[in-house]
Design an enzyme around this catalytic site. Structure first.
Site, PDB file in Angstrom:
ATOM      1  N   LYS A 111       0.819  -1.220   0.000  1.00  0.00           N
ATOM      2  CA  LYS A 111       0.000   0.000   0.000  1.00  0.00           C
ATOM      3  C   LYS A 111       0.849   1.265   0.000  1.00  0.00           C
ATOM      4  O   LYS A 111       0.475   2.264  -0.603  1.00  0.00           O
ATOM      5  CB  LYS A 111      -0.964   0.011   1.179  1.00  0.00           C
ATOM      6  CG  LYS A 111      -2.069  -1.025   1.004  1.00  0.00           C
ATOM      7  CD  LYS A 111      -3.314  -0.679   1.761  1.00  0.00           C
ATOM      8  CE  LYS A 111      -4.415  -1.653   1.348  1.00  0.00           C
ATOM      9  NZ  LYS A 111      -5.635  -1.533   2.080  1.00  0.00           N
ATOM     10  N   LYS A 194      -4.284  -9.425  -6.310  1.00  0.00           N
ATOM     11  CA  LYS A 194      -5.530  -9.603  -5.557  1.00  0.00           C
ATOM     12  C   LYS A 194      -6.621  -8.654  -6.060  1.00  0.00           C
ATOM     13  O   LYS A 194      -6.329  -7.500  -6.373  1.00  0.00           O
ATOM     14  CB  LYS A 194      -5.222  -9.287  -4.084  1.00  0.00           C
ATOM     15  CG  LYS A 194      -6.350  -9.539  -3.131  1.00  0.00           C
ATOM     16  CD  LYS A 194      -5.987  -9.064  -1.720  1.00  0.00           C
ATOM     17  CE  LYS A 194      -6.269  -7.591  -1.528  1.00  0.00           C
ATOM     18  NZ  LYS A 194      -7.040  -7.220  -0.336  1.00  0.00           N
ATOM     19  N   LYS A 197     -10.550  -3.177  -3.764  1.00  0.00           N
ATOM     20  CA  LYS A 197     -11.371  -1.973  -3.969  1.00  0.00           C
ATOM     21  C   LYS A 197     -10.533  -0.833  -4.522  1.00  0.00           C
ATOM     22  O   LYS A 197     -11.024   0.033  -5.227  1.00  0.00           O
ATOM     23  CB  LYS A 197     -11.936  -1.492  -2.629  1.00  0.00           C
ATOM     24  CG  LYS A 197     -12.961  -2.376  -2.014  1.00  0.00           C
ATOM     25  CD  LYS A 197     -13.552  -1.661  -0.792  1.00  0.00           C
ATOM     26  CE  LYS A 197     -13.667  -2.594   0.381  1.00  0.00           C
ATOM     27  NZ  LYS A 197     -12.564  -2.476   1.346  1.00  0.00           N
TER      28      LYS A 197
HETATM   29  N1  AQP Z   1      -9.484 -10.471  -3.296  1.00  0.00           N
HETATM   30  C1  AQP Z   1      -9.917 -10.979  -2.163  1.00  0.00           C
HETATM   31  N2  AQP Z   1     -10.160 -12.295  -2.043  1.00  0.00           N
HETATM   32  C2  AQP Z   1     -10.626 -12.837  -0.878  1.00  0.00           C
HETATM   33  N3  AQP Z   1     -10.883 -12.080   0.219  1.00  0.00           N
HETATM   34  C3  AQP Z   1     -10.668 -10.757   0.137  1.00  0.00           C
HETATM   35  N4  AQP Z   1     -10.828  -9.752   1.016  1.00  0.00           N
HETATM   36  C4  AQP Z   1     -10.479  -8.576   0.444  1.00  0.00           C
HETATM   37  N5  AQP Z   1     -10.082  -8.785  -0.818  1.00  0.00           N
HETATM   38  C5  AQP Z   1     -10.188 -10.130  -1.041  1.00  0.00           C
HETATM   39  C6  AQP Z   1     -11.310  -9.948   2.372  1.00  0.00           C
HETATM   40  O1  AQP Z   1     -12.325  -9.008   2.630  1.00  0.00           O
HETATM   41  C7  AQP Z   1     -12.277  -8.616   4.001  1.00  0.00           C
HETATM   42  C8  AQP Z   1     -12.285  -7.141   4.142  1.00  0.00           C
HETATM   43  O2  AQP Z   1     -11.268  -6.514   3.463  1.00  0.00           O
HETATM   44  P1  AQP Z   1     -10.999  -4.960   3.713  1.00  0.00           P
HETATM   45  O3  AQP Z   1     -11.848  -4.138   2.857  1.00  0.00           O
HETATM   46  O4  AQP Z   1     -11.091  -4.647   5.157  1.00  0.00           O
HETATM   47  O5  AQP Z   1      -9.497  -4.810   3.344  1.00  0.00           O
HETATM   48  P2  AQP Z   1      -8.672  -5.365   2.169  1.00  0.00           P
HETATM   49  O6  AQP Z   1      -8.320  -6.784   2.443  1.00  0.00           O
HETATM   50  O7  AQP Z   1      -7.533  -4.409   2.006  1.00  0.00           O
HETATM   51  O8  AQP Z   1      -9.686  -5.321   0.929  1.00  0.00           O
HETATM   52  P3  AQP Z   1      -9.563  -4.512  -0.400  1.00  0.00           P
HETATM   53  O9  AQP Z   1     -10.718  -4.766  -1.253  1.00  0.00           O
HETATM   54  O10 AQP Z   1      -8.207  -4.755  -1.010  1.00  0.00           O
HETATM   55  O11 AQP Z   1      -9.706  -3.031   0.113  1.00  0.00           O
HETATM   56  P4  AQP Z   1      -8.776  -1.771  -0.102  1.00  0.00           P
HETATM   57  O12 AQP Z   1      -8.486  -1.712  -1.569  1.00  0.00           O
HETATM   58  O13 AQP Z   1      -9.612  -0.628   0.407  1.00  0.00           O
HETATM   59  O14 AQP Z   1      -7.553  -2.002   0.724  1.00  0.00           O
HETATM   60  C9  AQP Z   1     -11.024  -9.270   4.595  1.00  0.00           C
HETATM   61  O15 AQP Z   1     -11.426 -10.417   5.296  1.00  0.00           O
HETATM   62  C10 AQP Z   1     -10.218  -9.636   3.388  1.00  0.00           C
HETATM   63  O16 AQP Z   1      -9.416 -10.749   3.645  1.00  0.00           O
END
Ligand code: AQP
Length: 332
Positions: A111, A194, A197
């Site tokens: 990040k 991965k 968002k």
């Molecule tokens: N690609 C993924 N596959 C499986 N699980 C996922 N999670 C996120 N992306 C995937 C799971 O969703 C939960 C919440 O995630 P989060 O929004 O708190 O943070 P993150 O993991 O950083 O998700 P994003 O979508 O990548 O968000 P941004 O871009 O805002 O950082 C967790 O249980 C995570 O494992």
């Protein structure tokens, strides 16, 4: 009853990775566990964010939890910042977390990218706050996607080292529950990254609120490779896009990867893409309608759910915080 805690950041529209890696699995705990599902707004401000949309995003995530099957009568849904206790425990944990442990966290490296010096202290300390989110409820199990495994191991390390110093009754060691049909959903544009968002390409992810046309368009444009689809899981080696699309098809149709592979073996990607589109539309359609209905007509209900969940979270976490202060020597 064992306690389960998990959460999602209100950083934008949720995607099928958040659904399959997290919420979908939470639904199964509701009848057998004491469930606390959190909307982690304090984590959302560790990167540049818009204060104008933070509240809206929180209500959206609450609607998404309910739309995807979390029943507020069975599970507490609450906002991380409502009980002030998480931030307070974070400090106590931070003072017991060696920087060397945090330096190993891959999510910070990803990040912060090349601008490490400009990244906030909050982004660096994010895993410590996450440990506080879990330990303050003495959670037994934490169902998350695979990307959060390292953070959970850190939470266990912090708990273990503090228990050694202050007594084994201080914190329960949480078990990571990394399971479900697709614990790591990959980007539709790059099978080695991965689904996220914050990916700049909207075509990299399918959102819970995408229309049938948007889903079809994104899957049509999804990256593929030039070979027919293979027969065995071993043959998926080196073919990340094929693996991701087949895994998604299996997850969306409640089938094992091996079963999904039998259906498409020897065919080209277009057959799989067509079937995957149909499966996603069928699965996500009702979720998306429920989210939209809650956001359009039932804001007052959403706020009541968050208020009730917040009260339960406050009661449990204040008691545990008090006990922690006491065990750490704050007795006067
Ligand atoms: N690609 C993924 N596959 C499986 N699980 C996922 N999670 C996120 N992306 C995937 C799971 O969703 C939960 C919440 O995630 P989060 O929004 O708190 O943070 P993150 O993991 O950083 O998700 P994003 O979508 O990548 O968000 P941004 O871009 O805002 O950082 C967790 O249980 C995570 O494992």
């Amino acid at each position: 009853m064992k306690r389960v805690l998990s959460g999602i950041q209100p950083t934008g529209d949720l995607h099928i990775g958040n659904y399959l890696g997290a919420i979908h699995n939470w639904v199964g705990y509701q009848d057998t566990h004491d469930c606390l599902f959190c909307i982690v707004d304090l984590h959302a401000i560790t990167v540049l964010y818009d204060p104008e949309t933070l509240g809206e995003n929180v209500e959206f995530v609450a609607a998404a939890y309910i739309g995807a099957g979390i029943d507020p009568k069975k599970a507490a849904i609450f906002v991380q910042s409502h009980p002030r206790t998480h931030s307070e425990l974070h400090w106590l944990l931070a003072c017991h977390t060696p920087m060397g442990w945090l330096n190993r966290m891959t999510q910070f490296k990803e990040k912060a990218g090349k601008k490490k010096d400009q990244a906030s202290l909050g982004l660096y300390a994010y895993p410590v706050l996450m440990a506080a989110d879990i330990l303050i409820y003495q959670a037994d199990e934490v169902p998350v996607g695979e990307d959060q495994k390292q953070h959970l191991e850190l939470a266990r390390d912090i708990a273990q080292s503090m228990n050694q110093r202050y007594g084994e009754t201080l914190f329960k060691l949480p078990e990571p529950m990394i399971q479900g049909p697709a614990p790591r959903v990959m980007s539709l544009r790059d099978g080695t990254a991965k689904m996220s968002k914050s990916d700049p390409s909207a075509y990299s992810r399918i959102l819970l609120r995408d229309s049938a046309d948007e889903i079809a368009q994104k899957i049509r444009k999804a990256k593929t490779d030039p070979h027919p689809l293979p027969e065995t899981v071993a043959d998926l080696e080196g073919r990340p896009e094929a693996k991701n699309l087949l895994t998604l098809y299996g997850a969306m149709t409640n089938q094992k990867l091996e079963e999904a592979m039998k259906i498409f073996a020897g065919q080209n990607f277009s057959a799989l893409k067509e079937a995957l589109t149909e499966a996603c539309v069928q699965k996500l359609g009702p979720i998306s309608s429920e989210i939209n209905k809650l956001l359009q007509d039932d804001r007052a209900y959403l706020r009541t759910v968050l208020k009730d969940g917040g009260e339960k979270a406050r009661t449990i976490s204040e008691k545990n915080l008090e006990k922690t202060y006491h065990q750490l020597g704050f007795k006067v």
